[in-house]
Motif scaffolding. Sequence first.
Motif, PDB file in Angstrom:
ATOM      1  N   ARG A 222      13.720  40.355  84.887  1.00 55.64           N
ATOM      2  CA  ARG A 222      14.497  40.147  86.099  1.00 55.64           C
ATOM      3  C   ARG A 222      15.343  41.385  86.370  1.00 55.64           C
ATOM      4  O   ARG A 222      15.645  42.143  85.473  1.00 55.64           O
ATOM      5  N   ASP A 223      15.719  41.542  87.599  1.00 55.77           N
ATOM      6  CA  ASP A 223      16.523  42.688  87.986  1.00 55.77           C
ATOM      7  C   ASP A 223      17.984  42.352  87.720  1.00 55.77           C
ATOM      8  O   ASP A 223      18.544  41.447  88.349  1.00 55.77           O
ATOM      9  N   ILE A 224      18.610  43.067  86.792  1.00 53.01           N
ATOM     10  CA  ILE A 224      19.985  42.757  86.417  1.00 53.01           C
ATOM     11  C   ILE A 224      20.985  43.180  87.492  1.00 53.01           C
ATOM     12  O   ILE A 224      22.170  42.904  87.370  1.00 53.01           O
ATOM     13  N   CYS A 225      20.514  43.842  88.537  1.00 53.99           N
ATOM     14  CA  CYS A 225      21.396  44.225  89.647  1.00 53.99           C
ATOM     15  C   CYS A 225      21.321  43.238  90.803  1.00 53.99           C
ATOM     16  O   CYS A 225      21.990  43.412  91.818  1.00 53.99           O
ATOM     17  N   GLN A 226      20.496  42.215  90.683  1.00 53.53           N
ATOM     18  CA  GLN A 226      20.354  41.213  91.737  1.00 53.53           C
ATOM     19  C   GLN A 226      21.361  40.094  91.520  1.00 53.53           C
ATOM     20  O   GLN A 226      21.480  39.561  90.425  1.00 53.53           O
ATOM     21  N   PHE A 227      22.097  39.736  92.555  1.00 56.62           N
ATOM     22  CA  PHE A 227      23.060  38.648  92.502  1.00 56.62           C
ATOM     23  C   PHE A 227      22.808  37.717  93.674  1.00 56.62           C
ATOM     24  O   PHE A 227      22.455  38.163  94.761  1.00 56.62           O
ATOM     25  N   ASP A 228      23.008  36.439  93.433  1.00 58.27           N
ATOM     26  CA  ASP A 228      22.871  35.447  94.492  1.00 58.27           C
ATOM     27  C   ASP A 228      24.203  35.390  95.252  1.00 58.27           C
ATOM     28  O   ASP A 228      25.178  34.828  94.760  1.00 58.27           O
TER      29      ASP A 228
ATOM     30  N   LEU B 273      24.493  47.015  98.565  1.00 52.63           N
ATOM     31  CA  LEU B 273      25.218  47.266  97.321  1.00 52.63           C
ATOM     32  C   LEU B 273      24.962  48.692  96.860  1.00 52.63           C
ATOM     33  O   LEU B 273      23.875  49.233  97.067  1.00 52.63           O
ATOM     34  N   ASP B 274      25.963  49.290  96.233  1.00 54.71           N
ATOM     35  CA  ASP B 274      25.841  50.692  95.819  1.00 54.71           C
ATOM     36  C   ASP B 274      24.885  50.859  94.639  1.00 54.71           C
ATOM     37  O   ASP B 274      24.654  49.931  93.857  1.00 54.71           O
ATOM     38  N   GLN B 275      24.317  52.050  94.499  1.00 52.71           N
ATOM     39  CA  GLN B 275      23.388  52.357  93.413  1.00 52.71           C
ATOM     40  C   GLN B 275      24.104  52.776  92.127  1.00 52.71           C
ATOM     41  O   GLN B 275      23.569  52.601  91.035  1.00 52.71           O
ATOM     42  N   LEU B 276      25.311  53.314  92.250  1.00 53.33           N
ATOM     43  CA  LEU B 276      26.038  53.761  91.062  1.00 53.33           C
ATOM     44  C   LEU B 276      26.310  52.608  90.105  1.00 53.33           C
ATOM     45  O   LEU B 276      26.069  52.717  88.901  1.00 53.33           O
TER      46      LEU B 276
END
Length: 198
Positions: A38-44, A71-74
């Motif tokens: 899963r993508d750990i940068c994905q939030f619901d 959302l920012d990439q940093l």
Amino acid sequence: MKSIAVFGILLFLSACGAIDEPPYNEEITEDISPRKNRDICQFDLSDKDGDFDLFGKWEFVAFQNIQDKKLDQLTCMARWAEFALAGEDYENVYKITLDILEPHVNTEDKSKFDFNIRTFSFEYSGQIELSDETLLFLIDSASTKYSPSSASTTLPAHEFEAKFLKSLKAAKVYHLENNKLYFYGSGKERMTFLALED
């Protein structure tokens, strides 16, 4: 002598015959659990049912562009650096948390609230001062703790820490929208938090 020659030819032909036989592949059956990937940068970021107020525990999602909501990439790069160097444990993905404590009953000034923040590398504490239209994070420098994580020395984590502290100090307004908490400064991004369930 003739028998040795015949024996040699038979030996040669039998060796050649063995090469033509297809190799026997044994099937190995093993129960391998599927990787979560899963993508750990994905939030619901959808609204959740419940009563949410400023007090409680919040998870930092990212810096979010106010206009296009991206959302920012940093933050994502720092999150992946921490995840990779901590052993890629999907069950225990590191969370950046903000805990805003309700004021004590005997507190004279009810416009100040204690807070604690845990980032990848630091623990901050202090008070949030609220007035009618503004908000101010009063960080207690003496109690700030440096607690390095696996990714603390990476460039994304280092840059993230600097941006996070700068944005926290620049925050002037907060907005509570269901299960989301936003802090606004003077720039084009807001700090976005999600309510953490107990």
